[in-house]
Design a protein around this motif. Structure first.
Motif, PDB file in Angstrom:
ATOM      1  N   THR A 250       2.999  -0.223  -2.695  1.00 42.08           N
ATOM      2  CA  THR A 250       1.929  -0.184  -3.692  1.00 42.08           C
ATOM      3  C   THR A 250       0.582   0.028  -3.019  1.00 42.08           C
ATOM      4  OG1 THR A 250       3.202  -1.674  -5.128  1.00 42.08           O
ATOM      5  CG2 THR A 250       0.849  -1.449  -5.593  1.00 42.08           C
ATOM      6  N   CYS A 251       0.353  -0.670  -1.912  1.00 41.60           N
ATOM      7  CA  CYS A 251      -0.899  -0.489  -1.162  1.00 41.60           C
ATOM      8  C   CYS A 251      -1.072   0.960  -0.719  1.00 41.60           C
ATOM      9  CB  CYS A 251      -0.905  -1.382   0.080  1.00 41.60           C
ATOM     10  SG  CYS A 251      -1.042  -3.140  -0.245  1.00 41.60           S
ATOM     11  N   ARG A 252      -0.023   1.510  -0.172  1.00 42.63           N
ATOM     12  CA  ARG A 252      -0.113   2.865   0.368  1.00 42.63           C
ATOM     13  C   ARG A 252      -0.345   3.888  -0.739  1.00 42.63           C
ATOM     14  NH1 ARG A 252       1.756   3.145   5.818  1.00 42.63           N
ATOM     15  NH2 ARG A 252       1.250   5.373   5.625  1.00 42.63           N
ATOM     16  N   LEU A 253       0.275   3.679  -1.898  1.00 40.92           N
ATOM     17  CA  LEU A 253       0.073   4.589  -3.025  1.00 40.92           C
ATOM     18  C   LEU A 253      -1.374   4.542  -3.507  1.00 40.92           C
ATOM     19  CD1 LEU A 253       2.403   5.316  -5.989  1.00 40.92           C
ATOM     20  CD2 LEU A 253       0.062   4.646  -6.462  1.00 40.92           C
ATOM     21  N   LEU A 254      -1.930   3.333  -3.618  1.00 38.95           N
ATOM     22  CA  LEU A 254      -3.313   3.204  -4.096  1.00 38.95           C
ATOM     23  C   LEU A 254      -4.306   3.825  -3.118  1.00 38.95           C
ATOM     24  CD1 LEU A 254      -2.093   1.414  -6.306  1.00 38.95           C
ATOM     25  CD2 LEU A 254      -3.980  -0.179  -5.953  1.00 38.95           C
ATOM     26  N   HIS A 258      -5.727   6.897  -4.982  1.00 36.79           N
ATOM     27  CA  HIS A 258      -6.884   6.378  -5.708  1.00 36.79           C
ATOM     28  C   HIS A 258      -8.062   6.011  -4.800  1.00 36.79           C
ATOM     29  CE1 HIS A 258      -4.841   6.180  -9.616  1.00 36.79           C
ATOM     30  NE2 HIS A 258      -3.772   5.819  -8.928  1.00 36.79           N
ATOM     31  N   GLY A 259      -7.868   6.160  -3.487  1.00 38.71           N
ATOM     32  CA  GLY A 259      -8.950   5.802  -2.578  1.00 38.71           C
ATOM     33  C   GLY A 259      -9.229   4.314  -2.521  1.00 38.71           C
ATOM     34  N   LEU A 260      -8.253   3.500  -2.938  1.00 40.43           N
ATOM     35  CA  LEU A 260      -8.389   2.044  -2.903  1.00 40.43           C
ATOM     36  C   LEU A 260      -7.537   1.511  -1.754  1.00 40.43           C
ATOM     37  CD1 LEU A 260      -8.030   1.329  -6.728  1.00 40.43           C
ATOM     38  CD2 LEU A 260     -10.101   0.983  -5.368  1.00 40.43           C
ATOM     39  N   MET A 261      -8.179   1.049  -0.701  1.00 35.77           N
ATOM     40  CA  MET A 261      -7.443   0.531   0.449  1.00 35.77           C
ATOM     41  C   MET A 261      -7.455  -0.995   0.398  1.00 35.77           C
ATOM     42  SD  MET A 261      -7.801   1.464   4.470  1.00 35.77           S
ATOM     43  CE  MET A 261      -7.352   3.162   4.164  1.00 35.77           C
ATOM     44  N   ILE A 262      -6.347  -1.548  -0.047  1.00 35.68           N
ATOM     45  CA  ILE A 262      -6.261  -2.990  -0.272  1.00 35.68           C
ATOM     46  C   ILE A 262      -5.243  -3.626   0.668  1.00 35.68           C
ATOM     47  CG2 ILE A 262      -6.937  -2.688  -2.678  1.00 35.68           C
ATOM     48  CD1 ILE A 262      -4.042  -3.122  -3.498  1.00 35.68           C
ATOM     49  N   GLY A 263      -5.368  -4.931   0.864  1.00 28.80           N
ATOM     50  CA  GLY A 263      -4.433  -5.665   1.698  1.00 28.80           C
ATOM     51  C   GLY A 263      -3.110  -5.921   0.992  1.00 28.80           C
ATOM     52  N   THR A 292      -9.342  -6.328   1.803  1.00 26.58           N
ATOM     53  CA  THR A 292      -9.307  -4.897   2.073  1.00 26.58           C
ATOM     54  C   THR A 292      -8.180  -4.534   3.029  1.00 26.58           C
ATOM     55  OG1 THR A 292     -10.534  -3.071   3.098  1.00 26.58           O
ATOM     56  CG2 THR A 292     -10.999  -5.260   3.911  1.00 26.58           C
ATOM     57  N   GLY A 293      -7.680  -3.318   2.888  1.00 23.83           N
ATOM     58  CA  GLY A 293      -6.657  -2.834   3.799  1.00 23.83           C
ATOM     59  C   GLY A 293      -7.196  -2.500   5.174  1.00 23.83           C
ATOM     60  N   LEU A 297      -5.067  -1.812   9.224  1.00 23.64           N
ATOM     61  CA  LEU A 297      -4.850  -0.425   9.628  1.00 23.64           C
ATOM     62  C   LEU A 297      -3.797  -0.319  10.724  1.00 23.64           C
ATOM     63  CD1 LEU A 297      -8.511   0.963   9.649  1.00 23.64           C
ATOM     64  CD2 LEU A 297      -6.717   1.427   7.964  1.00 23.64           C
ATOM     65  N   ASP A 298      -3.691  -1.366  11.550  1.00 22.89           N
ATOM     66  CA  ASP A 298      -2.711  -1.354  12.634  1.00 22.89           C
ATOM     67  C   ASP A 298      -1.397  -2.011  12.225  1.00 22.89           C
ATOM     68  OD1 ASP A 298      -3.760  -3.880  12.389  1.00 22.89           O
ATOM     69  OD2 ASP A 298      -4.263  -4.151  14.508  1.00 22.89           O
ATOM     70  N   GLN A 299      -1.278  -2.322  10.942  1.00 21.75           N
ATOM     71  CA  GLN A 299      -0.040  -2.937  10.455  1.00 21.75           C
ATOM     72  C   GLN A 299       0.494  -2.153   9.255  1.00 21.75           C
ATOM     73  OE1 GLN A 299      -0.973  -7.135   9.861  1.00 21.75           O
ATOM     74  NE2 GLN A 299      -0.922  -7.544  12.041  1.00 21.75           N
ATOM     75  N   ILE A 300       0.217  -2.581   8.050  1.00 20.42           N
ATOM     76  CA  ILE A 300       0.868  -1.972   6.886  1.00 20.42           C
ATOM     77  C   ILE A 300       0.430  -0.536   6.636  1.00 20.42           C
ATOM     78  CG2 ILE A 300       1.204  -4.228   5.825  1.00 20.42           C
ATOM     79  CD1 ILE A 300      -1.008  -3.556   3.830  1.00 20.42           C
ATOM     80  N   TYR A 301      -0.690  -0.095   7.257  1.00 23.25           N
ATOM     81  CA  TYR A 301      -1.118   1.300   7.116  1.00 23.25           C
ATOM     82  C   TYR A 301      -0.749   2.144   8.334  1.00 23.25           C
ATOM     83  CZ  TYR A 301      -3.581   0.057   2.866  1.00 23.25           C
ATOM     84  OH  TYR A 301      -3.875  -0.360   1.580  1.00 23.25           O
ATOM     85  N   ASP A 302       0.082   1.585   9.199  1.00 28.23           N
ATOM     86  CA  ASP A 302       0.524   2.271  10.416  1.00 28.23           C
ATOM     87  C   ASP A 302       2.019   2.579  10.272  1.00 28.23           C
ATOM     88  OD1 ASP A 302       1.546   2.842  13.008  1.00 28.23           O
ATOM     89  OD2 ASP A 302      -0.083   1.733  13.953  1.00 28.23           O
TER      90      ASP A 302
END
Length: 339
Positions: A250-254, A258-263, A292-293, A297-302
């Motif tokens: 869900t985080c990655r989709l947003l 949508h430009g929403l970077m959330i934790g 915020t995500g 950045l080095d975890q769920i967005y990596d």
């Protein structure tokens, strides 16, 4: 507007609409972005509420020392407050902490103590808790906020966060639970002023807050291996559980669409809100997004990190199927969710 110091910038965070095909037709989902706080999380409210009370009561003074257990956002907030009010901050952390957050603590001048031993539940929370107790024996004059059981935690959210949304037109409010402070503080005011508004608590599978069984999980800022005194079941109407994979997807989709970077805890709140919209008569839901995500950045967005953890991202179709089949539960003293 000119503010005296950074603490006056805490609160009054924006609400944005999430316009997405995952939101059922004719219904609305809004997100309160609490990462629009100075250290980019809802924990600025929590930390300030506890420290403000402690300063008023004389429990901590300039030159004193504050000791707390956290490997996440509260540590950033307390470190910032230590710099503002000139007291020493010692934070007990564990290996799950993001390297960037650890650097953030140190940038504010905070000291850290790392625990590496797993507790009896396979996590680090109880080990951190015991280390705090040990340090308090070494520093008998230290102030321990104890975010888990300190009533100043939910009280500050009752007095501020809840006031910001009490007049917002909604059928339900959704929030992730760890200490229970922000959601239960909000829900106390809702039950007093607008009891028709439903309160939905969401948690990650593996957490023992709503289930006696605990196993490790990946996302930060949510869940515990026990239930704190600040988690008040009497002001929660429904519970929704989601997995690491579901929350992270869900985080990655947003972020991507949508430009929403959330934790991760925000991803949990969004997927729980979507589930509630799909399984109830509610037409408008507000989800609290804690952080915020950028912190992850080095975890769920990596992608490489996700590969090492065995997480495969769900696509939009798979997420929609997941949301359709998610279940909601009614809490009570004997409630358990089988994960």
């Amino acid at each position: 507007m000119i503010y005296r110091n950074i603490t006056e910038c805490i609160g009054n965070t924006p609400i944005v609409a999430l316009e997405d095909e995952l939101v059922p037709s004719g219904k609305k989902l809004f997100l309160k972005l609490d990462y629009f706080n100075p250290t980019f999380s809802v924990k600025d409210r929590t930390g300030f509420g506890m420290v403000k009370r402690a300063l008023e009561q004389g429990e901590i003074k300039p030159g004193g020392i504050l000791i707390e257990s956290t490997s996440g956002n509260l540590g950033k907030s307390l470190a910032m407050l230590g710099a503002v009010y000139r007291f020493r901050v010692l934070i007990v952390v564990d290996p799950k902490i993001s390297p960037s957050i650890l650097k953030w603590y140190k940038a504010y001048g905070a000291e850290t103590e790392m625990v590496t031993e797993l507790d009896e539940d396979g996590g680090y929370q109880k080990t951190r808790y015991r280390k705090v107790k040990e340090l308090l024996n070494n520093y008998p004059d230290a102030y321990w906020p104890n975010q888990y059981d300190n009533p100043s935690n939910p009280t500050y959210h009752f007095e501020t966060t809840a006031q910001e949304i009490i007049n917002f037109p909604m059928d339900a409010v959704v929030g992730a639970v760890s200490t229970g402070g922000h959601l239960c503080g909000i829900s106390r005011l809702m039950k007093a002023k607008k009891p028709e508004v439903q309160v939905v608590a969401c948690d990650v599978k593996g957490s023992a807050i709503f289930n006696k069984s605990f196993h490790s999980y990946l996302i930060n800022g949510v869940g515990l291996s026990w239930r704190t005194e600040n988690t008040d079941l009497s002001v929660i109407d429904h519970i929704c559980m989601a997995s690491d994979q579901e929350a992270i997807s869900t985080c990655r989709l947003l972020a991507r669409e949508h430009g929403l970077m959330i934790g991760g805890s925000g991803g949990l709140a969004v997927i729980a809100a979507l589930s509630y919209l799909n399984h109830s008569n509610a037409s408008t839901v507000l989800a609290i997004i804690p952080d915020t995500g950028i912190n992850y950045l080095d975890q769920i967005y990596d992608d490489e990190w996700l590969d090492t953890k065995g997480i495969t991202l769900l696509d939009r179709t798979e997420l929609k199927q997941t949301i359709t089949h998610m279940e909601l539960f009614v809490p009570d003293g004997g409630f358990h969710y089988s994960s």
